[in-house]
Design an enzyme around this catalytic site. Structure first.
Site, PDB file in Angstrom:
ATOM      1  N   ASP A  66      47.405  50.284  55.151  1.00 18.80           N
ATOM      2  CA  ASP A  66      47.763  48.952  55.655  1.00 18.80           C
ATOM      3  C   ASP A  66      49.081  48.409  55.115  1.00 18.80           C
ATOM      4  O   ASP A  66      49.597  47.440  55.661  1.00 18.80           O
ATOM      5  CB  ASP A  66      46.693  47.924  55.239  1.00 18.80           C
ATOM      6  CG  ASP A  66      45.455  47.992  56.122  1.00 18.80           C
ATOM      7  OD1 ASP A  66      45.501  48.691  57.135  1.00 18.80           O
ATOM      8  OD2 ASP A  66      44.463  47.340  55.770  1.00 18.80           O
ATOM      9  N   TYR A  67      49.580  48.963  54.026  1.00 20.50           N
ATOM     10  CA  TYR A  67      50.620  48.236  53.289  1.00 20.50           C
ATOM     11  C   TYR A  67      52.036  48.759  53.473  1.00 20.50           C
ATOM     12  O   TYR A  67      52.968  47.980  53.561  1.00 20.50           O
ATOM     13  CB  TYR A  67      50.253  48.176  51.807  1.00 20.50           C
ATOM     14  CG  TYR A  67      48.871  47.579  51.628  1.00 20.50           C
ATOM     15  CD1 TYR A  67      48.608  46.295  52.093  1.00 20.50           C
ATOM     16  CD2 TYR A  67      47.825  48.302  51.077  1.00 20.50           C
ATOM     17  CE1 TYR A  67      47.341  45.734  51.986  1.00 20.50           C
ATOM     18  CE2 TYR A  67      46.561  47.742  50.964  1.00 20.50           C
ATOM     19  CZ  TYR A  67      46.327  46.464  51.420  1.00 20.50           C
ATOM     20  OH  TYR A  67      45.083  45.922  51.330  1.00 20.50           O
TER      21      TYR A  67
END
Lengths: 415, 426
Positions: free
Chosen positions: A176-177
């Protein structure tokens, strides 16, 4: 904001995403000058507003460090898309935008009728960005999940960690990052360039499963071509030895002992000689049999144990400085306190940015992930509070009168 | 032939492992990337895995994956004649990507200042572990040093083990993704203003955001997140969350989380299969009705009820784990997801290749390698652009395959090329 024209000054972004992968991408657009309107709803809050961390004695929707870090400098608008007026306002916002971005599931996109063809009917040349978990077609298109589920599905859990442990993954919602928002940013910037040349917008579909598997290509290709199933190797690499993390002298922090570790890698024989020199050439290390990678590979257990004995008596910082002084790649396994407080290098470069938020207070934010010498990028402000810019956006962007705004509030469209 | 977003961008690619995925991303979107290999070829060609499991520089799957769509020239930029060629190539280039120690390009007379006098709007992207300035700028790096210093490695693994390095050079990959984005950001600015610039990417900074909430947790609460192993933040076995053994591998379950079906749907499934045991009786049934993420985070707030609740949870865990152990990982994943129960298969590389979704979307790519008479399966696109699709248009280059073409394009004559060759510059 500096006077300098930023690369994306004038770019208009309608950010209909939530959680991590979408908001982080739009965050980077904002840091380089874009006007980003982050659309939320009180009816379905971004989960990150709820989970924190929160500053001491505060726990409103507006103070989550998790949420705020990914939404710096955006304008906040709350719209209830389950009302006709709310959807109408969403359509007008999309018509205004150069870039529309969402990471909602295909089921929600269908329900809202915000697929590419529908968005394009509102705004012909928009760059429409979707980040479905599995893509918009195929047998798994409705499968759901967060980064925590995506990590196992895409192979990170099976491949990372020690073979004697369960495949536990990386301790975070890893893709996600950087992986998913970063890939998305690359695609958006490429699409914007094409739009500049041709006037044409387009659809970007980033299926999170595909984006997350791409960085694991060597393992996938090893099976697809060789039938070879790679497994967890701990911290070892086939083409380096020693390579791993070693326990150093404990710290004391808050009256408790705290583990400290150093990571290092020796990739060639010259680095091994530098390493031996750095640890003052003890007898075991000067053994000629260890002078080659093959020799070190054969006795890797023993070497790791000996290194552990050497690191155990030193702080991680001392070990790093000593090894680095001889040219051995080595670094402290840093925690967040190191990152924010003790890492002199990050401080000198000014990576973390402290911003004042009306409710959360004075907090640290991640700065831009790359540095441009002439247009360095800059967080334009803290994250918006829920609905903070409703009136401003309604007036300035959607062209609504005070009366229309009041009606939208009564109709719970602005909600 | 469809349009490519970056087909008017030319890149001189001097990158090592830390940056090479960036130039792949640009090449796969259509940029003309010229990989500059030192005489003797790129050392990355000797990194495995190898096609056919035969270690040989013309069979590295690792190199191939990272060099699709690129051309290759061999050029020794440490020699004055080689540098002169490089300077000539810069005149027709838009981007230079390099990953040497800070200052090395300056020492060759090829720093950003010099390149920008040759080509004022050049974008130069430098990818290193710690960036171009600061006290650690000259520290040596490898991937594990970057992930360690970025704060993400301390979060991975079991307390009994050392912190875990993520598989597959994730430090290099993350830095390179940010480098590709930074390069394009600078190109956008150049298109607007005519001005080039120097893009500085630090692996440590590029990865910082991978710390998830750890940075803010310390900033706001002065608490330090560390690795918590397979169980996660709560040091107990939580029914329906975590890694479970199946007949043929594992699944990760994340039941009771927002958006998914409730635990009662799981109970219904177990009941249908005759494996619910006594979970439809009290106190289990009522407990299951309440079991979700917010209930779990509230556990500690009612310590007096904790012992009884832990006992119930231990039983649920046992029955749930037995159910998982009776099924295959694919069945749990696919049948579970069809009921909106959040299961994720713990995929091996074999599972990824056989994944029905990736197969349906034809994610793996077939590329012909005529020199070895083989069709090679490649990793597919990270994203799909409707007008300017990602595509493998050209297999990765042989060492120096395009040296002559590129030198002709730059205006060199056959005699001049022979001369450069004699001097060992190309």
């Amino acid at each position: 904001m500096s006077d300098k024209q930023q690369p994306l000054s004038g770019l208009k972004v309608a950010d209909f995403s939530w959680f991590g992968a979408g908001p982080i991408c739009a965050n980077n657009l904002a840091a380089f000058g874009a006007t980003v309107v982050r659309v939320e709803s009180e009816a379905h809050l971004d989960g990150l507003r709820l989970v924190g961390p929160f500053p001491p004695d505060k726990n409103t929707f507006n103070v989550s460090g998790y949420f705020n870090n990914y939404n710096a400098g955006k304008l906040g608008l709350t719209l209830n898309l389950n009302t006709e007026l709310g959807m109408d306002m969403a359509h007008r916002l999309i018509a205004w935008a150069d870039v529309f971005i969402t990471n909602h599931t295909p089921r929600i996109i269908e329900k809202w009728q915000l697929g590419y063809e529908q968005v394009r009917a509102l705004n012909e040349n928009v760059v429409a960005v979707y980040q479905p978990m599995q893509g918009f077609d195929g047998p798994h298109k409705y499968f759901m999940g967060f980064g925590a589920v995506l990590g196992p599905i895409t192979g990170y859990s099976h491949l990372s960690g020690f073979p004697h442990r369960a495949p536990m993954g990386l301790g975070t919602n890893y893709p996600d990052y950087v992986i998913n928002p970063g890939h998305t940013l690359v695609a958006i910037l490429a699409a914007l360039r094409y739009r500049r040349k041709t006037g044409k917008g387009q659809c970007i579909e980033l299926a999170q499963i595909e984006s997350s598997v791409a960085p694991l290509a060597p393992a996938v290709m090893d099976y697809a071509n060789n039938g070879c199933v790679q497994g967890r190797q701990g911290n070892r690499l086939t083409h380096a030895a020693p390579h791993g993390a070693f326990r150093c002298k404990d710290n004391e922090w808050n009256g408790q002992p705290e583990e400290r570790w150093i990571a290092l890698g020796v990739f060639d024989d010259a680095q091994w000689r530098a390493f031996v020199d750095a640890i003052d050439a003890p007898t075991w290390a000067t053994d000629a049999a260890l002078a080659t990678l093959d020799g070190r590979k054969q006795r890797e257990d023993e070497i790791e144990q000996k290194i552990g004995e050497w690191t155990r008596d030193r702080t991680a910082e001392e070990a790093m400085a000593l090894l680095q002084s001889k040219g051995v790649p080595a670094g402290v396994v840093q925690n967040a306190r190191d990152m924010l407080e003790s890492d002199e290098h990050l401080k000198a470069r000014g990576y973390y940015v402290y911003l004042d938020h009306p409710e959360a207070g004075h907090n640290a934010y991640d700065g831009p992930p790359f540095r441009l010498s002439k247009t360095p990028g800059e967080l334009q402000g803290p994250a918006p509070m829920l609905g903070q810019h409703n009136e401003q956006i309604c007036k300035d962007i959607l062209g609504m009168s005070d009366e229309q705004i009041a009606d939208a509030i009564v109709a719970q469209a602005l909600y | 032939m469809t349009a490519a977003a970056l087909d008017d961008i030319r890149v001189l690619d001097l990158s090592g492992e830390i940056g090479v995925y960036a130039t792949k991303l640009l090449a796969d979107l259509g940029a003309d990337v010229m990989r500059i290999e030192p005489p003797g070829g790129d050392p990355m060609r000797m990194i495995g895995p190898f096609f056919g499991e035969r270690a040989s520089p013309d069979r590295s799957l690792y190199f191939w994956n990272l060099n699709t769509n690129k051309r290759s020239i061999t050029l020794d930029i440490t020699k004055p004649e080689g540098r002169a060629v490089f300077e000539k190539l810069v005149r027709s280039a838009d981007v230079v990507v390099e990953t040497f120690e800070p200052g090395y390009m300056e020492s060759l007379g090829l720093g950003y200042g010099r390149l920008s006098t040759i080509k004022p709007d050049i974008v130069m992207t430098s990818v290193t572990a710690f960036g171009q300035d600061g006290p650690h700028a000259h520290y040596k790096w490898c991937d594990i040093v970057g992930v360690a210093m970025s704060g993400m490695m301390t979060l991975a693994g079991d307390k009994e083990d050392p912190p875990n390095r993520p598989y597959g050079n994730q430090g290099y990959i993350g830095a390179a993704i940010q480098a590709a984005a930074g390069t394009l950001m600078a190109i956008v600015h150049r298109d607007n203003s005519g001005e080039g610039q120097h893009v500085d990417v630090s692996m440590q900074e590029a990865l910082s955001i991978n710390q998830e909430t750890a940075m803010q947790t310390y900033d706001m609460m002065k608490a330090i997140r560390t690795r918590t192993g397979a169980r996660g933040a709560l040091p107990i076995d939580i029914p329906g969350i975590g890694v479970y053994e199946c007949t043929d591998g594992q699944v990760f379950a994340y039941l009771g989380t927002p958006g998914g079906a409730p635990w009662t749907a799981m109970l219904d499934w177990m009941t249908r299969e005759g494996m619910a045991e006594d979970l439809n009786d009290e106190p289990y049934r009522e407990f299951i009705g309440n079991l979700n993420l917010s209930f779990l985070t509230g556990l500690v707030r009612e310590p007096e009820k904790l012992p009884e609740r832990l006992k119930i949870m231990a039983h649920l865990y046992e029955v749930f784990a037995k159910f998982c152990a009776s099924k295959s990982k694919w069945d749990l994943y696919q049948e579970g997801q069809q009921q909106r129960l959040m299961f994720g298969i713990v995929s091996t590389p074999e599972d990824l290749v056989k994944n029905p979704q990736l197969q349906h979307r034809q994610w793996l790519q077939k590329v012909e390698h005529e020199e070895i008479g083989a069709t090679v399966a490649y990793a597919g696109p990270p994203y799909r652009l409707s007008e300017t699709p990602w595509a493998i248009r050209r297999r990765p280059p042989l060492p120096g395959e395009h040296t002559i073409d590129v030198l002709f394009e730059a205006g060199y004559s056959t005699e001049q090329i022979d001369e450069l060759r004699a001097k060992g510059a190309v």
